[in-house]
Structures are given as structure tokens and as C-alpha cells.
Scaffold this motif. Structure first.
Motif, PDB file in Angstrom:
ATOM      1  N   LEU A   1      -6.690   0.950 -99.043  1.00  0.00           N
ATOM      2  CA  LEU A   1      -5.750  -0.137 -99.321  1.00  0.00           C
ATOM      3  C   LEU A   1      -4.319   0.380 -99.443  1.00  0.00           C
ATOM      4  O   LEU A   1      -3.373  -0.289 -98.989  1.00  0.00           O
ATOM      5  CB  LEU A   1      -6.169  -0.901-100.582  1.00  0.00           C
ATOM      6  N   ILE A   2      -4.152   1.569-100.000  1.00  0.00           N
ATOM      7  CA  ILE A   2      -2.816   2.175-100.083  1.00  0.00           C
ATOM      8  C   ILE A   2      -2.296   2.471 -98.681  1.00  0.00           C
ATOM      9  O   ILE A   2      -1.131   2.203 -98.371  1.00  0.00           O
ATOM     10  CB  ILE A   2      -2.857   3.457-100.949  1.00  0.00           C
ATOM     11  N   ARG A   3      -3.150   3.007 -97.821  1.00  0.00           N
ATOM     12  CA  ARG A   3      -2.731   3.294 -96.440  1.00  0.00           C
ATOM     13  C   ARG A   3      -2.385   2.020 -95.682  1.00  0.00           C
ATOM     14  O   ARG A   3      -1.427   1.987 -94.910  1.00  0.00           O
ATOM     15  CB  ARG A   3      -3.806   4.087 -95.701  1.00  0.00           C
ATOM     16  N   ILE A   4      -3.161   0.955 -95.905  1.00  0.00           N
ATOM     17  CA  ILE A   4      -2.882  -0.324 -95.247  1.00  0.00           C
ATOM     18  C   ILE A   4      -1.536  -0.870 -95.701  1.00  0.00           C
ATOM     19  O   ILE A   4      -0.730  -1.316 -94.878  1.00  0.00           O
ATOM     20  CB  ILE A   4      -4.017  -1.339 -95.513  1.00  0.00           C
ATOM     21  N   LYS A   5      -1.268  -0.811 -96.996  1.00  0.00           N
ATOM     22  CA  LYS A   5       0.012  -1.294 -97.509  1.00  0.00           C
ATOM     23  C   LYS A   5       1.161  -0.467 -96.921  1.00  0.00           C
ATOM     24  O   LYS A   5       2.206  -1.007 -96.551  1.00  0.00           O
ATOM     25  CB  LYS A   5       0.057  -1.230 -99.028  1.00  0.00           C
ATOM     26  N   TYR A   6       0.967   0.822 -96.817  1.00  0.00           N
ATOM     27  CA  TYR A   6       1.975   1.709 -96.246  1.00  0.00           C
ATOM     28  C   TYR A   6       2.298   1.306 -94.799  1.00  0.00           C
ATOM     29  O   TYR A   6       3.460   1.221 -94.412  1.00  0.00           O
ATOM     30  CB  TYR A   6       1.478   3.152 -96.316  1.00  0.00           C
ATOM     31  N   VAL A   7       1.273   1.020 -94.015  1.00  0.00           N
ATOM     32  CA  VAL A   7       1.486   0.618 -92.624  1.00  0.00           C
ATOM     33  C   VAL A   7       2.187  -0.739 -92.570  1.00  0.00           C
ATOM     34  O   VAL A   7       3.092  -0.945 -91.763  1.00  0.00           O
ATOM     35  CB  VAL A   7       0.153   0.588 -91.841  1.00  0.00           C
ATOM     36  N   LYS A   8       1.790  -1.665 -93.455  1.00  0.00           N
ATOM     37  CA  LYS A   8       2.399  -2.999 -93.465  1.00  0.00           C
ATOM     38  C   LYS A   8       3.860  -2.973 -93.877  1.00  0.00           C
ATOM     39  O   LYS A   8       4.603  -3.897 -93.523  1.00  0.00           O
ATOM     40  CB  LYS A   8       1.634  -3.908 -94.426  1.00  0.00           C
ATOM     41  N   THR A   9       4.268  -1.959 -94.610  1.00  0.00           N
ATOM     42  CA  THR A   9       5.652  -1.921 -95.093  1.00  0.00           C
ATOM     43  C   THR A   9       6.435  -0.801 -94.422  1.00  0.00           C
ATOM     44  O   THR A   9       7.263  -1.058 -93.563  1.00  0.00           O
ATOM     45  CB  THR A   9       5.687  -1.775 -96.631  1.00  0.00           C
ATOM     46  N   CYS A  10       6.154   0.432 -94.776  1.00  0.00           N
ATOM     47  CA  CYS A  10       6.946   1.577 -94.313  1.00  0.00           C
ATOM     48  C   CYS A  10       6.885   1.777 -92.803  1.00  0.00           C
ATOM     49  O   CYS A  10       7.916   1.923 -92.152  1.00  0.00           O
ATOM     50  CB  CYS A  10       6.495   2.854 -95.013  1.00  0.00           C
ATOM     51  N   VAL A  11       5.694   1.813 -92.251  1.00  0.00           N
ATOM     52  CA  VAL A  11       5.567   2.077 -90.819  1.00  0.00           C
ATOM     53  C   VAL A  11       6.223   0.960 -90.021  1.00  0.00           C
ATOM     54  O   VAL A  11       6.977   1.215 -89.079  1.00  0.00           O
ATOM     55  CB  VAL A  11       4.081   2.269 -90.418  1.00  0.00           C
ATOM     56  N   MET A  12       5.967  -0.289 -90.423  1.00  0.00           N
ATOM     57  CA  MET A  12       6.570  -1.405 -89.710  1.00  0.00           C
ATOM     58  C   MET A  12       8.094  -1.370 -89.827  1.00  0.00           C
ATOM     59  O   MET A  12       8.797  -1.584 -88.836  1.00  0.00           O
ATOM     60  CB  MET A  12       6.048  -2.744 -90.216  1.00  0.00           C
ATOM     61  N   ALA A  13       8.604  -1.083 -91.012  1.00  0.00           N
ATOM     62  CA  ALA A  13      10.055  -1.034 -91.206  1.00  0.00           C
ATOM     63  C   ALA A  13      10.683   0.043 -90.329  1.00  0.00           C
ATOM     64  O   ALA A  13      11.693  -0.207 -89.657  1.00  0.00           O
ATOM     65  CB  ALA A  13      10.382  -0.770 -92.679  1.00  0.00           C
ATOM     66  N   ARG A  14      10.085   1.233 -90.312  1.00  0.00           N
ATOM     67  CA  ARG A  14      10.642   2.311 -89.487  1.00  0.00           C
ATOM     68  C   ARG A  14      10.576   1.984 -88.000  1.00  0.00           C
ATOM     69  O   ARG A  14      11.499   2.261 -87.240  1.00  0.00           O
ATOM     70  CB  ARG A  14       9.931   3.629 -89.772  1.00  0.00           C
ATOM     71  N   LYS A  15       9.481   1.384 -87.572  1.00  0.00           N
ATOM     72  CA  LYS A  15       9.320   1.037 -86.156  1.00  0.00           C
ATOM     73  C   LYS A  15      10.338  -0.033 -85.751  1.00  0.00           C
ATOM     74  O   LYS A  15      10.995   0.090 -84.710  1.00  0.00           O
ATOM     75  CB  LYS A  15       7.891   0.551 -85.895  1.00  0.00           C
ATOM     76  N   LEU A  16      10.490  -1.060 -86.568  1.00  0.00           N
ATOM     77  CA  LEU A  16      11.480  -2.099 -86.276  1.00  0.00           C
ATOM     78  C   LEU A  16      12.888  -1.530 -86.256  1.00  0.00           C
ATOM     79  O   LEU A  16      13.695  -1.878 -85.382  1.00  0.00           O
ATOM     80  CB  LEU A  16      11.382  -3.231 -87.305  1.00  0.00           C
TER      81      LEU A  16
END
Length: 108
Positions: free
Chosen positions: A13-28
Motif C-alpha cells: 500500500l505504501i508503494r501504491i501510494k508512492y506511485v499515485k503521488t510521487c511517480v505521477m508528479a515526476r512523470k507529469l
């Protein structure tokens, strides 16, 4: 057995939250920065504001504030200030929050 399942669930769940926030923000952010020439200022402002919200959701307040200020700068047509604030936000975006990958994760 149940304790290790719960612990693994929490890690996932921590990894999922990380992808939903940090990874998406960096990619955008990367998409906006590399395609800035073809985007309208309003497009950039809208995406930067969204990125700011993602950072805030993850608890990264300083990058969030810098990104929001960058969005405001692009709205006021101050591209130099936008670029400076955007660069500062990217530098503050921490890899420190990145969840640790397990080396020998079992996949069923």
C-alpha cells in the motif's frame, strides 16, 4: 503467518501510494518541461497546480509550494521565474521517500 501478510500488505500500500503521488508528479513534470514549447501557458499552469497537489498529498510541502508558485509565475507570464521555481521544486523532490524494493520478492 497473518502478521507477515499484514506487514507485506502495508508495504504494498505504501508503494501504491508512492506511485499515485510521487511517480505521477515526476512523470507529469517531465512531460510538461520537455514539451513546454507546444503547451499553452494555461496548460502548464493547470498541470503544475495538479502536481503541487500530488506533492502536498505525499507530505512534500516545500516542493508543493514551489510548484504552486511556478504555476502562478507562468500565469503571470514570468517565464524566467517559472523556470527557476520549477527547477528548485525538482531539486527538492526527494528520492528519500522512495520505498525500498525487496531484493527477493516472491511473486505467485
Amino acid at each position: 503467518m497473518e502478521i507477515s501478510r499484514k506487514k507485506l500488505r502495508d508495504e504494498v500500500l505504501i508503494r501504491i501510494k508512492y506511485v499515485k503521488t510521487c511517480v505521477m508528479a515526476r512523470k507529469l513534470c517531465l512531460i510538461v518541461r520537455t514539451n513546454r514549447a507546444v503547451l499553452e501557458p494555461e496548460d502548464v499552469r493547470e498541470v503544475c497546480s495538479f502536481i503541487s497537489c500530488l506533492c502536498r498529498e505525499e507530505g512534500c510541502l516545500e516542493p508543493s509550494e514551489l510548484c504552486q508558485k511556478a504555476a502562478e509565475a507562468i500565469g503571470s507570464k514570468d517565464e524566467e521565474k517559472y523556470l527557476e521555481l520549477c527547477a528548485q521544486s525538482c531539486v527538492k523532490c526527494g528520492e528519500a521517500k522512495r520505498p525500498m524494493q525487496k531484493k527477493n520478492a516472491y511473486v505467485s
